[in-house]
Design a protein around this motif. Structure first.
Motif, mmCIF file in Angstrom:
data_model
loop_
_atom_site.group_PDB
_atom_site.id
_atom_site.type_symbol
_atom_site.label_atom_id
_atom_site.label_comp_id
_atom_site.label_asym_id
_atom_site.label_seq_id
_atom_site.Cartn_x
_atom_site.Cartn_y
_atom_site.Cartn_z
ATOM 1 N N PRO A 33 34.651 -36.208 9.174
ATOM 2 C CA PRO A 33 33.770 -37.373 9.348
ATOM 3 C C PRO A 33 32.299 -37.060 9.072
ATOM 4 N N ALA A 34 31.925 -35.800 9.071
ATOM 5 C CA ALA A 34 30.522 -35.459 8.825
ATOM 6 C C ALA A 34 30.043 -35.967 7.476
ATOM 7 N N SER A 35 30.928 -36.011 6.477
ATOM 8 C CA SER A 35 30.538 -36.481 5.151
ATOM 9 C C SER A 35 30.243 -37.971 5.127
ATOM 10 N N LEU A 36 30.706 -38.723 6.149
ATOM 11 C CA LEU A 36 30.445 -40.165 6.227
ATOM 12 C C LEU A 36 29.265 -40.487 7.136
ATOM 13 N N TYR A 37 29.114 -39.721 8.204
ATOM 14 C CA TYR A 37 28.131 -40.071 9.225
ATOM 15 C C TYR A 37 26.787 -39.366 9.039
ATOM 16 N N LEU A 38 26.728 -38.389 8.176
ATOM 17 C CA LEU A 38 25.468 -37.709 7.918
ATOM 18 C C LEU A 38 24.936 -38.107 6.544
ATOM 19 N N PRO A 39 23.628 -38.063 6.354
ATOM 20 C CA PRO A 39 23.070 -38.429 5.035
ATOM 21 C C PRO A 39 23.507 -37.442 3.949
ATOM 22 N N LEU A 40 23.363 -37.893 2.716
ATOM 23 C CA LEU A 40 23.817 -37.062 1.594
ATOM 24 C C LEU A 40 23.045 -35.744 1.511
ATOM 25 N N ASN A 41 21.757 -35.766 1.948
ATOM 26 C CA ASN A 41 20.948 -34.558 1.875
ATOM 27 C C ASN A 41 21.025 -33.703 3.141
ATOM 28 N N ALA A 42 22.047 -33.953 3.981
ATOM 29 C CA ALA A 42 22.205 -33.160 5.210
ATOM 30 C C ALA A 42 22.515 -31.717 4.854
ATOM 31 N N THR A 43 21.903 -30.816 5.600
ATOM 32 C CA THR A 43 22.131 -29.389 5.347
ATOM 33 C C THR A 43 23.484 -28.964 5.918
ATOM 34 N N GLN A 44 23.911 -27.788 5.523
ATOM 35 C CA GLN A 44 25.186 -27.272 6.038
ATOM 36 C C GLN A 44 25.114 -27.037 7.538
ATOM 37 N N GLN A 45 23.898 -26.639 8.012
ATOM 38 C CA GLN A 45 23.739 -26.438 9.452
ATOM 39 C C GLN A 45 23.925 -27.749 10.216
ATOM 40 N N MET A 46 23.400 -28.852 9.662
ATOM 41 C CA MET A 46 23.568 -30.159 10.289
ATOM 42 C C MET A 46 25.050 -30.555 10.319
ATOM 43 N N ARG A 47 25.749 -30.275 9.245
ATOM 44 C CA ARG A 47 27.180 -30.603 9.193
ATOM 45 C C ARG A 47 27.967 -29.761 10.213
ATOM 46 N N ASP A 48 27.607 -28.478 10.302
ATOM 47 C CA ASP A 48 28.298 -27.613 11.264
ATOM 48 C C ASP A 48 28.027 -28.065 12.696
ATOM 49 N N ASP A 49 26.796 -28.471 12.972
ATOM 50 C CA ASP A 49 26.461 -28.950 14.318
ATOM 51 C C ASP A 49 27.238 -30.222 14.653
ATOM 52 N N THR A 51 30.108 -31.190 13.396
ATOM 53 C CA THR A 51 31.523 -30.853 13.560
ATOM 54 C C THR A 51 31.779 -30.198 14.909
ATOM 55 N N ALA A 52 30.881 -29.263 15.306
ATOM 56 C CA ALA A 52 31.065 -28.582 16.598
ATOM 57 C C ALA A 52 30.854 -29.547 17.762
ATOM 58 N N ARG A 53 29.876 -30.457 17.628
ATOM 59 C CA ARG A 53 29.572 -31.398 18.715
ATOM 60 C C ARG A 53 30.753 -32.321 19.010
ATOM 61 N N ASN A 54 31.543 -32.631 17.986
ATOM 62 C CA ASN A 54 32.688 -33.530 18.170
ATOM 63 C C ASN A 54 34.014 -32.777 18.297
ATOM 64 N N GLY A 55 33.933 -31.456 18.422
ATOM 65 C CA GLY A 55 35.142 -30.671 18.648
ATOM 66 C C GLY A 55 36.038 -30.531 17.447
ATOM 67 N N LEU A 56 35.529 -30.852 16.255
ATOM 68 C CA LEU A 56 36.359 -30.808 15.051
ATOM 69 C C LEU A 56 36.408 -29.420 14.423
ATOM 70 N N ASP A 57 35.658 -28.478 14.987
ATOM 71 C CA ASP A 57 35.689 -27.112 14.450
ATOM 72 C C ASP A 57 36.796 -26.287 15.093
ATOM 73 N N GLN A 58 37.463 -26.838 16.087
ATOM 74 C CA GLN A 58 38.538 -26.120 16.762
ATOM 75 C C GLN A 58 39.835 -26.223 15.956
ATOM 76 N N PRO A 59 40.752 -25.255 16.154
ATOM 77 C CA PRO A 59 42.070 -25.383 15.505
ATOM 78 C C PRO A 59 42.762 -26.688 15.899
ATOM 79 N N LEU A 60 43.660 -27.147 15.036
ATOM 80 C CA LEU A 60 44.305 -28.441 15.256
ATOM 81 C C LEU A 60 45.075 -28.487 16.577
ATOM 82 N N LEU A 61 45.747 -27.391 16.908
ATOM 83 C CA LEU A 61 46.513 -27.370 18.157
ATOM 84 C C LEU A 61 45.592 -27.467 19.368
ATOM 85 N N VAL A 62 44.420 -26.841 19.297
ATOM 86 C CA VAL A 62 43.463 -26.934 20.408
ATOM 87 C C VAL A 62 42.947 -28.366 20.537
#
Length: 318
Positions: A33-49, A51-62
């Motif tokens: 979802p980061a590709s939809l909710y963040l602007p096109l010029n968002a940095t990789q750090q913004m995308r990682d933040d 993803t981590a804030r919404n728990g999407l960086d965890q394994p699927l089973l977690v």
């Protein structure tokens, strides 16, 4: 009956879990979802933040374990789009779908009973042939095609009805007419077949020989015994409307659970999608149980046999 109800709940639990797990996994396959909710010029750090804030960086089973833990606590998460509670959004949308489905099915059942009984009075007569043609045509027309044609004719060309929305009674006409045709066509054929069989039974001839009028014979004697198959099919069709009004709700902008699901899929709003699917699955599960119980009440042959009922004949024989 309580034992039967308990068995139905247990047997329905596994399909419910499978559906939830399947939707959970398939939703993650639509992308981050980061590709939809963040602007096109968002940095990789913004995308990682994000993803981590919404728990999407965890394994699927977690993620799945966290989700099921939340379900047990009645916490379905928050919408990525609005920040609102996902369960509250699903619960707000569901009554609109229920109202649409209930109104459609009530009208379809009433019309089908009238037309089906009328056709069954004289099998292969003119009324029977006309009703058979209409019912087969109605059951065969695709919903999306009928919805588009209805908008073009009655909303754009004639200007009689609105193209979408829920403001006023006129806004209900096209969605209900679109959803009604198929259940009406199917139910007419079921009612007609059941009534033809019921009207040929000996107890109907006995009722007529005792001077019962045709209206009383149809409504008090034949229809009661012919209603069980129609009730079962009507229940299945109602489940289909609750679950399958997605296309009609999207075309007419109807703010129901189907439109909410489509919007959630397009916006990758996982929490709302999962809450909507779970609510719909529980509603369908409940409807199926009510249908089975209603069918058992109408037809004694399909009622669950209790232990007491099974033992009694043996004891009497002894």
């Amino acid at each position: 009956m309580l034992n039967y109800l308990r068995k139905r709940i247990v047997s329905s639990a596994l399909p419910l879990v499978v559906v939830i797990v399947g939707v959970f996994a398939l939703a993650r396959m639509t992308g981050n979802p980061a590709s939809l909710y963040l602007p096109l010029n968002a940095t990789q750090q913004m995308r990682d933040d994000f993803t981590a804030r919404n728990g999407l960086d965890q394994p699927l089973l977690v993620q799945m374990a966290d989700y099921f833990g939340g379900v047990l606590r009645l916490d379905f998460g928050q919408s990525l789009r609005t920040g609102q509670d996902a369960a509250a959004m699903a619960l707000r949308a569901f009554p609109a779908t229920l109202q649409l489905a209930a109104t459609t099915m009530v009208l379809a059942v009433l019309l089908a009973l009238v037309v089906g009984c009328w056709a069954a009075l004289k099998p292969n007569g003119v009324a029977d042939r006309i009703s058979s043609f209409i019912s087969m045509a109605a059951a065969s027309i695709p919903d999306f095609w009928l919805a588009i044609v209805g908008i073009w004719v009655f909303a754009i060309t004639l200007g009689w009805l609105p193209t979408s929305g829920v403001s006023g009674a006129s806004a209900w006409v096209l969605p209900i007419a679109t959803l009604l045709l198929r259940p009406f066509g199917v139910l007419v054929q079921i009612v007609r077949g059941s009534m033809v069989s019921a009207l040929s039974e000996p107890y109907i001839k006995l009722a007529r020989s005792r001077g019962a009028g045709e209206f009383r014979v149809v409504t008090r004697h034949a229809l009661r015994n012919a209603a069980a198959p129609a009730l079962t099919v009507a229940g299945d069709l109602t489940v289909g409307l609750v679950n399958g009004a997605v296309v009609v709700e999207t075309i007419f902008g109807w703010p129901g659970i189907g439109k909410l699901m489509i919007d959630s899929i397009l916006q990758r709003d996982f929490a709302v999608l999962q809450a909507a699917v779970l609510l719909t699955a529980v509603a369908i599960f409940t409807l199926n149980i009510l249908i089975d119980m209603g069918y058992a009440l109408l037809d004694a042959r399909v009622r669950p046999v209790t232990v007491k009922a099974r033992v009694r004949p043996v004891a009497a024989k002894a």
